[in-house]
Each structure stands twice: as C-alpha cells, then as structure tokens.
Motif scaffolding. Sequence first.
Motif, short mmCIF file in Angstrom:
data_model
loop_
_atom_site.label_atom_id
_atom_site.label_comp_id
_atom_site.label_asym_id
_atom_site.label_seq_id
_atom_site.Cartn_x
_atom_site.Cartn_y
_atom_site.Cartn_z
N GLU A 8 -0.16 8.44 -5.14
CA GLU A 8 -1.29 9.31 -4.80
C GLU A 8 -0.79 10.64 -4.21
O GLU A 8 -1.28 11.71 -4.54
CB GLU A 8 -2.21 8.61 -3.80
CG GLU A 8 -2.85 7.32 -4.32
CD GLU A 8 -3.95 7.58 -5.33
OE1 GLU A 8 -4.80 8.46 -5.10
OE2 GLU A 8 -3.97 6.89 -6.37
N THR B 65 -7.72 -1.61 -9.00
CA THR B 65 -8.67 -0.55 -8.66
C THR B 65 -8.12 0.85 -8.94
O THR B 65 -8.73 1.84 -8.54
CB THR B 65 -9.06 -0.62 -7.17
OG1 THR B 65 -7.92 -0.34 -6.37
CG2 THR B 65 -9.63 -1.98 -6.82
N SER B 66 -6.99 0.93 -9.60
CA SER B 66 -6.47 2.25 -9.93
C SER B 66 -6.77 2.57 -11.39
O SER B 66 -6.59 1.73 -12.27
CB SER B 66 -4.96 2.31 -9.71
OG SER B 66 -4.48 3.60 -10.06
N ALA C 19 -2.80 -5.59 -7.47
CA ALA C 19 -2.88 -4.43 -6.56
C ALA C 19 -3.43 -3.21 -7.28
O ALA C 19 -4.12 -2.39 -6.68
CB ALA C 19 -1.52 -4.12 -5.98
N LEU C 20 -3.12 -3.09 -8.57
CA LEU C 20 -3.49 -1.88 -9.30
C LEU C 20 -4.82 -1.99 -10.04
O LEU C 20 -5.22 -1.08 -10.75
CB LEU C 20 -2.37 -1.53 -10.30
CG LEU C 20 -1.06 -1.13 -9.63
CD1 LEU C 20 0.08 -1.10 -10.64
CD2 LEU C 20 -1.19 0.22 -8.93
N ASP D 269 -1.25 14.37 -5.98
CA ASP D 269 -1.91 15.48 -5.28
C ASP D 269 -0.98 16.68 -5.21
O ASP D 269 -1.39 17.82 -5.46
CB ASP D 269 -2.29 15.07 -3.84
CG ASP D 269 -3.58 14.26 -3.79
OD1 ASP D 269 -3.85 13.65 -2.73
OD2 ASP D 269 -4.32 14.25 -4.79
N MET E 146 1.88 2.40 -3.45
CA MET E 146 0.80 3.05 -4.18
C MET E 146 0.47 4.42 -3.58
O MET E 146 0.08 5.34 -4.29
CB MET E 146 -0.40 2.10 -4.24
CG MET E 146 -0.04 0.83 -5.01
SD MET E 146 -1.35 -0.38 -5.20
CE MET E 146 -1.51 -1.00 -3.53
N ARG E 147 0.67 4.55 -2.27
CA ARG E 147 0.48 5.86 -1.63
C ARG E 147 1.45 6.89 -2.21
O ARG E 147 1.11 8.05 -2.34
CB ARG E 147 0.75 5.78 -0.12
CG ARG E 147 -0.37 5.28 0.75
CD ARG E 147 -1.62 6.08 0.66
NE ARG E 147 -1.47 7.46 1.12
CZ ARG E 147 -2.27 8.46 0.77
NH1 ARG E 147 -3.26 8.25 -0.07
NH2 ARG E 147 -2.07 9.68 1.24
N ASN F 92 0.84 -1.21 0.00
CA ASN F 92 0.00 0.00 0.00
C ASN F 92 0.87 1.26 0.00
O ASN F 92 0.50 2.28 -0.56
CB ASN F 92 -0.92 0.02 1.22
CG ASN F 92 -2.13 -0.91 1.06
OD1 ASN F 92 -2.37 -1.44 -0.03
ND2 ASN F 92 -2.87 -1.12 2.12
N ILE G 147 -2.71 4.26 -12.57
CA ILE G 147 -1.40 3.64 -12.37
C ILE G 147 -1.40 2.25 -12.98
O ILE G 147 -2.39 1.52 -12.86
CB ILE G 147 -1.07 3.50 -10.86
CG1 ILE G 147 -1.35 4.80 -10.11
CG2 ILE G 147 0.40 3.09 -10.67
CD1 ILE G 147 -1.32 4.63 -8.59
#
Lengths: 253, 177
Positions: free
Chosen positions: B27, B74-75, B71-72, B31, B23-24, B20, B78
């Motif tokens: 994000e 739901t992105s 893992a990706l 931002d 992937m953070r 995680n 990415i």
Amino acid sequence: MKSRIPLVLLACGSFNPITNMHMRLFELARDHLHQTGRYRVIEGIISPVNDSYGKKGLVSARHRIAMAQLALETSDWIRVDPWESEQEKWTETVKVLRHHYNESLRSLQFRKELVRNNWHIERATEDFLSSLDPVSPELKLLCGADILKTFSTPNLWKEEHIKEIVEKFGLVCISRAGSDPVQYISESELLTQFQHNIHLVTEQIQNEISATHIRHALCKGLSVKYLIPDSVISYIKHYNIYTEESEGKIKGI
Amino acid sequence: MKSRIPLVLLACGSFNPITNMHMRLFELARDHLHQTGRYRVIEGIISPVNDSYGKKGLVSARHRIAMAQLALETSDWIRVDPWESEQEKWTETVKVLRHHYNESLRSLQFRKELVRNNWHIERATEDFLSSLDPGSLEEQVFQGDFAGEPLILLNRTLRGAHIFCSMGRSGPKSIIN
C-alpha cells in the motif's frame, strides 16, 4: 481451578478513529495479566470521549462509537460503551471508572440473585458459575505509558483523582520496547506508593499506529488498509469523514 | 489521462506467516509511486519462498500460500503467486523477477492479440481499455483510424448495441451505436 480475580479493562480516549493498535493494547494487557496467574480478564471496554472535550478534529461521537462497534465485531470480549459520550459534558476519567465499576457490581449482584432464587438460567456453564465469584471484579484503566507521564503535568489531573485511580482501581500501562515507564513511577511519590497496582506491559512488536497519522493519511487520500479494520475504512468512505473538506469544517468551528 | 508507466510490484520472502506489515509495504509503495505522477501500479504479487530454502521453522508452502490467499481476499490488486514455491528447488530472486516479467509481457501480448483480431472481449470496461496501455497500443493503431482518432473496434454486443471505443490521447471514449 485456582481462584483468580476477575478483571475488567477500561480504555478511555478519543478513538478518532479506533485503530488496530487500540485493540492490540487490550490483547497485550489480557495476555500479561493472565500470565501473572492472579487474574482472569472477563471484559474489555472502550469508552470514547465526549464530543464536548473539544479536541480539534474530533468527529461526532455517533461516528466514533459506530466505528468502534464495527471494529470490535470480531472480538468476543471487548465492547464499546457509549455512556461517557452520552453525558451532558466531558467527564473526568475517575468518574468513568466509578461508573463502570458500579455497573459491573450491579451485573454481578443481579446474577447472584438469579442463582440465589434458583431461577432458571439459560446456560449453567462452568464459565458462568465461575463468573459468580464471591470476589468482586477489579476494574483497571488500560493506557499507554505516555499517560503515566501526564500524571506529572501540573494542573492536568487532580491529585486526589490520581490517588483514587491508582489506589482503588489500578493501571495497566503498555509501553514500547525501549521506553522506560519505571522512571515515571519513581519520579512520583504517589505512583511509587501504589506501584504494586500499576502493571507495566512492554509491547515487543513495533506498532506505531497513531490515529493522528491515520487522519492525516485519509485527508491526503493515502491508504490506511491493514492499520484499521476494513469495515471502519468502508464506514469512513461512506460517511465522508476525515476528508480534507470535513476536517476543514471542523477546524472552522 | 497522462500516460503513466504501468508497474507491477513483486515481493519475495518467507511469508511465514504473512502479516499486516507485508501488505502495508504494498500500500505504501503504491501510494508513493502514484504520487510521483510517473507510474500506474497495476498489480502486486507476493511470492513465498520454496520449502527447500531450508530455513528453520519454515512451514510448508501449501500453508504459506493458503494463508496469503486468505489475507489477500480483501485486496483488489495484490495476489499470491505459487510459481516460486512450486519449482523443484530454491530459485534465485533474479529468476523469479524474470519469470514474472515474462508472464506480464505474455499477458499483455494476449490482450493485444484479442484486440488485433477483433475477438470478442468479455468486459470492455474503461479499466480494461486503460489496462491495454495506450503507450504500447500505438503500434497497432495505424491499422485503423477514424476521423483522426485511433480506433479499436470491440465487437461486443451489449443490450443490442455495438460499442465502438476510441483510444485517443484524451483517454478511452465509448460511443454506443
């Protein structure tokens, strides 16, 4: 199979919203207790606080319960319980512990009756049979080590409640690597007396997810993906909670 | 719509396994870059290292790629790219950067060609139009303009109507004729 003491973990808090860290506490606690060889963790309960607790920015219990349910969909042992949030007013932690302890006794009693009367039981698996232990389950309060610290805050907790919590139930405290909860225990006579019933677990993986930071990020439109489950993010968007606008409304109360 | 610089983020590493936190990073970076007002992050790429890197405990790239893909799922921005892991041996980071930079240029060139040749374009959505980067479109805009506004003609028939889209300074506008 050794006779391990069945154990239920209860976490009280705002869960405003629930985060990955909250759920990690349960996983860490279970692993630790299993490694002692003495316990078998049979259930985890998340008990969101009553709305009347009155904390600034606390969204309605209806939402906090729903988000916890979504978050816990993939867990086969942790569940959210609405009892505390459904009471007429704020309930002291020791009373929540008593309630859930009685519930687990009742549930055990019920299952013993079924067996005693030779009623048909759906699945007489080994798990089920071993759960009929003659030993009553223990219920422990799961918390961060910062709660230990609050025990010494004057007038925050009733002395007799602290005593009942550590003597009758027990604590499982998760602390970050680097902090020293042993100090909090040694500073308190009461905690020192019952230290055998306070299980300290150190979290090695850095996990600084705070619900406060999550709310701030959401207000600013920043991403919280991978900090809380995707299902909870969708819920928050759908119901438009934790927005600048909705936070403003709550502050205005 | 301000003219922001389109930006691709590339992360190299073992991803053994992806977490995680990895992937953070994307994000947080997106931002931050968006808040500067200067960039528009269009893509994130995870590039797991080649097996021949030889690090102890490094599981097969096949697994590391598969896990990153899971893992990706739901992105929406990415993705994992296997190029680095598919090379014959370990590739220096600067070469991975060069490769992906060239790929993104090639991809942009392809989309420009489609527009220039009035080829049918699958989805003339606003996303697509804005992904054609107004900044770089100006060079072909002089091939045609209509009422003072640069015009891109998309020969897409949607429910019997031709869609004319203009890419002006104020952003894409579609006129359904």
